[in-house]
Design a protein around this motif. Sequence first.
Motif, PDB file in Angstrom:
ATOM      1  N   TRP A 138       1.076 -19.399  -4.057  1.00 50.16           N
ATOM      2  CA  TRP A 138       0.809 -18.731  -5.333  1.00 50.16           C
ATOM      3  C   TRP A 138       1.833 -17.646  -5.604  1.00 50.16           C
ATOM      4  O   TRP A 138       2.372 -17.511  -6.690  1.00 50.16           O
ATOM      5  N   TRP A 139       2.057 -16.846  -4.568  1.00 50.44           N
ATOM      6  CA  TRP A 139       2.996 -15.724  -4.672  1.00 50.44           C
ATOM      7  C   TRP A 139       4.380 -16.234  -5.060  1.00 50.44           C
ATOM      8  O   TRP A 139       5.015 -15.711  -5.967  1.00 50.44           O
TER       9      TRP A 139
ATOM     10  N   PHE B 269      -2.210  -6.597  -8.813  1.00 48.72           N
ATOM     11  CA  PHE B 269      -1.377  -6.953  -7.658  1.00 48.72           C
ATOM     12  C   PHE B 269      -1.415  -5.877  -6.589  1.00 48.72           C
ATOM     13  O   PHE B 269      -1.449  -6.165  -5.395  1.00 48.72           O
ATOM     14  N   ILE B 270      -1.421  -4.622  -7.024  1.00 46.98           N
ATOM     15  CA  ILE B 270      -1.440  -3.511  -6.062  1.00 46.98           C
ATOM     16  C   ILE B 270      -2.729  -3.565  -5.239  1.00 46.98           C
ATOM     17  O   ILE B 270      -2.714  -3.439  -4.017  1.00 46.98           O
ATOM     18  N   VAL B 271      -3.843  -3.820  -5.929  1.00 47.98           N
ATOM     19  CA  VAL B 271      -5.127  -3.891  -5.216  1.00 47.98           C
ATOM     20  C   VAL B 271      -5.142  -5.106  -4.285  1.00 47.98           C
ATOM     21  O   VAL B 271      -5.461  -5.003  -3.103  1.00 47.98           O
ATOM     22  N   GLN B 272      -4.739  -6.275  -4.820  1.00 50.15           N
ATOM     23  CA  GLN B 272      -4.823  -7.505  -4.038  1.00 50.15           C
ATOM     24  C   GLN B 272      -3.877  -7.530  -2.841  1.00 50.15           C
ATOM     25  O   GLN B 272      -4.239  -7.984  -1.777  1.00 50.15           O
ATOM     26  N   ARG B 273      -2.641  -7.078  -3.049  1.00 51.56           N
ATOM     27  CA  ARG B 273      -1.628  -7.260  -2.010  1.00 51.56           C
ATOM     28  C   ARG B 273      -1.422  -6.040  -1.119  1.00 51.56           C
ATOM     29  O   ARG B 273      -0.876  -6.156  -0.038  1.00 51.56           O
TER      30      ARG B 273
ATOM     31  N   ILE C  51       4.097   0.615  -4.080  1.00 50.92           N
ATOM     32  CA  ILE C  51       3.127   0.650  -5.185  1.00 50.92           C
ATOM     33  C   ILE C  51       3.782   1.186  -6.466  1.00 50.92           C
ATOM     34  O   ILE C  51       3.649   0.594  -7.546  1.00 50.92           O
ATOM     35  N   TRP C  52       4.557   2.264  -6.360  1.00 44.97           N
ATOM     36  CA  TRP C  52       5.199   2.822  -7.563  1.00 44.97           C
ATOM     37  C   TRP C  52       6.269   1.888  -8.114  1.00 44.97           C
ATOM     38  O   TRP C  52       6.491   1.832  -9.325  1.00 44.97           O
ATOM     39  N   MET C  53       6.933   1.136  -7.213  1.00 41.33           N
ATOM     40  CA  MET C  53       7.957   0.193  -7.703  1.00 41.33           C
ATOM     41  C   MET C  53       7.314  -0.979  -8.440  1.00 41.33           C
ATOM     42  O   MET C  53       7.868  -1.478  -9.419  1.00 41.33           O
ATOM     43  N   VAL C  54       6.138  -1.417  -7.959  1.00 40.34           N
ATOM     44  CA  VAL C  54       5.432  -2.492  -8.677  1.00 40.34           C
ATOM     45  C   VAL C  54       5.104  -1.996 -10.090  1.00 40.34           C
ATOM     46  O   VAL C  54       5.336  -2.684 -11.080  1.00 40.34           O
ATOM     47  N   ARG C  55       4.597  -0.764 -10.177  1.00 38.65           N
ATOM     48  CA  ARG C  55       4.272  -0.190 -11.496  1.00 38.65           C
ATOM     49  C   ARG C  55       5.531  -0.082 -12.354  1.00 38.65           C
ATOM     50  O   ARG C  55       5.533  -0.430 -13.523  1.00 38.65           O
ATOM     51  N   ASN C  56       6.615   0.410 -11.748  1.00 39.01           N
ATOM     52  CA  ASN C  56       7.841   0.597 -12.516  1.00 39.01           C
ATOM     53  C   ASN C  56       8.376  -0.720 -13.044  1.00 39.01           C
ATOM     54  O   ASN C  56       8.769  -0.827 -14.216  1.00 39.01           O
ATOM     55  N   TYR C  57       8.376  -1.750 -12.170  1.00 40.00           N
ATOM     56  CA  TYR C  57       8.922  -3.036 -12.631  1.00 40.00           C
ATOM     57  C   TYR C  57       8.018  -3.657 -13.706  1.00 40.00           C
ATOM     58  O   TYR C  57       8.497  -4.375 -14.584  1.00 40.00           O
ATOM     59  N   ALA C  58       6.721  -3.351 -13.636  1.00 41.49           N
ATOM     60  CA  ALA C  58       5.818  -3.854 -14.679  1.00 41.49           C
ATOM     61  C   ALA C  58       6.279  -3.333 -16.043  1.00 41.49           C
ATOM     62  O   ALA C  58       6.229  -4.061 -17.047  1.00 41.49           O
TER      63      ALA C  58
ATOM     64  N   LEU D 277       0.227  -2.547 -22.146  1.00 39.03           N
ATOM     65  CA  LEU D 277      -1.093  -2.473 -21.504  1.00 39.03           C
ATOM     66  C   LEU D 277      -1.342  -3.673 -20.584  1.00 39.03           C
ATOM     67  O   LEU D 277      -1.868  -3.517 -19.479  1.00 39.03           O
ATOM     68  N   GLY D 278      -0.960  -4.852 -21.031  1.00 40.62           N
ATOM     69  CA  GLY D 278      -1.166  -6.068 -20.228  1.00 40.62           C
ATOM     70  C   GLY D 278      -0.425  -5.982 -18.906  1.00 40.62           C
ATOM     71  O   GLY D 278      -0.982  -6.282 -17.844  1.00 40.62           O
ATOM     72  N   ASN D 279       0.835  -5.519 -18.958  1.00 38.59           N
ATOM     73  CA  ASN D 279       1.619  -5.444 -17.718  1.00 38.59           C
ATOM     74  C   ASN D 279       1.043  -4.426 -16.741  1.00 38.59           C
ATOM     75  O   ASN D 279       1.078  -4.626 -15.526  1.00 38.59           O
ATOM     76  N   VAL D 280       0.497  -3.323 -17.286  1.00 39.95           N
ATOM     77  CA  VAL D 280      -0.113  -2.321 -16.404  1.00 39.95           C
ATOM     78  C   VAL D 280      -1.291  -2.943 -15.661  1.00 39.95           C
ATOM     79  O   VAL D 280      -1.426  -2.799 -14.432  1.00 39.95           O
ATOM     80  N   LEU D 281      -2.118  -3.692 -16.389  1.00 39.02           N
ATOM     81  CA  LEU D 281      -3.294  -4.317 -15.769  1.00 39.02           C
ATOM     82  C   LEU D 281      -2.885  -5.299 -14.678  1.00 39.02           C
ATOM     83  O   LEU D 281      -3.458  -5.307 -13.587  1.00 39.02           O
ATOM     84  N   VAL D 282      -1.885  -6.132 -14.978  1.00 40.66           N
ATOM     85  CA  VAL D 282      -1.430  -7.120 -13.986  1.00 40.66           C
ATOM     86  C   VAL D 282      -0.876  -6.391 -12.745  1.00 40.66           C
ATOM     87  O   VAL D 282      -1.166  -6.769 -11.604  1.00 40.66           O
ATOM     88  N   ALA D 283      -0.094  -5.331 -12.978  1.00 40.18           N
ATOM     89  CA  ALA D 283       0.482  -4.586 -11.846  1.00 40.18           C
ATOM     90  C   ALA D 283      -0.624  -3.992 -10.972  1.00 40.18           C
ATOM     91  O   ALA D 283      -0.578  -4.100  -9.742  1.00 40.18           O
ATOM     92  N   GLU D 284      -1.643  -3.405 -11.609  1.00 36.83           N
ATOM     93  CA  GLU D 284      -2.725  -2.795 -10.831  1.00 36.83           C
ATOM     94  C   GLU D 284      -3.490  -3.858 -10.037  1.00 36.83           C
ATOM     95  O   GLU D 284      -3.903  -3.635  -8.907  1.00 36.83           O
TER      96      GLU D 284
END
Length: 231
Positions: free
Chosen positions: A14-15, A207-211, A151-158, A198-205
Motif C-alpha cells: 500500500w505504502w 499518516f502521522i497517526v498510522q505510521r 512528523i513536521w516534514m510530513v506536514r510540510n510536504y502536505a 484542508l484535505g492535505n492536512v487531514l491526509v498528513a495527520e
Amino acid sequence: MSTTTMSRAVRRRWWWTLWSLLTVLAIGITAYFVPPYLVGNTNIPGLDMTIPGYYTSLVIHGVPAGLALLIGPWQFVPRLRARFPRAHRMAGRVYLISVVAAAMAALYSAAVTPSGFTLQVAFFGLVVVWLYTAAQAYRAIRRGEVQVHRIWMVRNYAFTFAAVTLRLYQLVGLQLMSVMPSLEYSAVYESSAWLSLLGNVLVAEYFIVQRTLAPLARRRSSEPAEALAQQ
Ligand code: HEM
C-alpha cells in the motif's frame, strides 16, 4: 506466512502504491506547470502581465517550489535515508531553502494576484504554515529529534503537495463547469485552493497517526509494566 507478516506485506505494498502515485503526480505537475517560468515564457493563459512584478514573482516562486515538490518524495524513503544519509541531509537543505525562497516570492504573488480576496487569504495562510512547519522540522533535526522531524516534514510536504491537489481539483471543477453552466471559474479556483489545503492536512495527520504514533503506542503498550513504571 503468519497473519502479522502478511499484514505487514500488505501495508508495505500500500505504502509503495501511494508513494508511486504521489511521486508521479509531483513530477507530472512540475513538468507541466513550471517549464514556462524556467524559460521566461509569458504566453500563459490567464496570466496578467500588466501587474508590476507579478510574472517575476511567479518565476522566483514556481521554480524552487517545483524543486521542493520533486525532492520531497525521495526524502521519505527509509532505505534511501539509511543508505545515503549525506545525500538525505544535502537534499533536505536544498528542499528547505527552496521552500523559504518559494514562500517569500509567493507573499508578493498573493499580495498582487488578480484572483481575489478569498484566494489571497488561502495563499497567505499557506505561506505561514509552509514556513512554520519547515522551521519546526529544521529545529527538531538540529536537536536530534528524528521522529519529531519526520512528523513536521510530513506536514510540510502536505502543504507543498497542495500545488498538486489544487490543480487536480481545478481539473474536476472545469469538468463540472461544462455540466453546470452557472458555476463560475472563480468559485472553482477558490474551493479548489481551500479543499487542497484542508484535505492535505487531514491526509498528513492520518499518516502521522498510522505510521508514527500508532506503532509507538503499540510498542509502549507491549512493554512490561515494570519498564513503564521506571520511566
Ligand atoms: C504551498 C505553498 C504555496 C503557496 C502559498 C503558493 C502560492 C502561489 C500563488 C499566490 C500563486 C499565484 C496564483 C494566482 O495569482 O492566482 C502561485 C502560482 C504558482 N505556483 Fe504556487 N504556491 C505554493 C506551492 C507551489 C508549489 C509546490 C509549486 C510547484 C509546482 C507551485 C507552482 C506554482 C506555479 C507554477 C504558479 C504559476 C501559476 C500557474 O502557472 O499555475 N506553487 N502560487
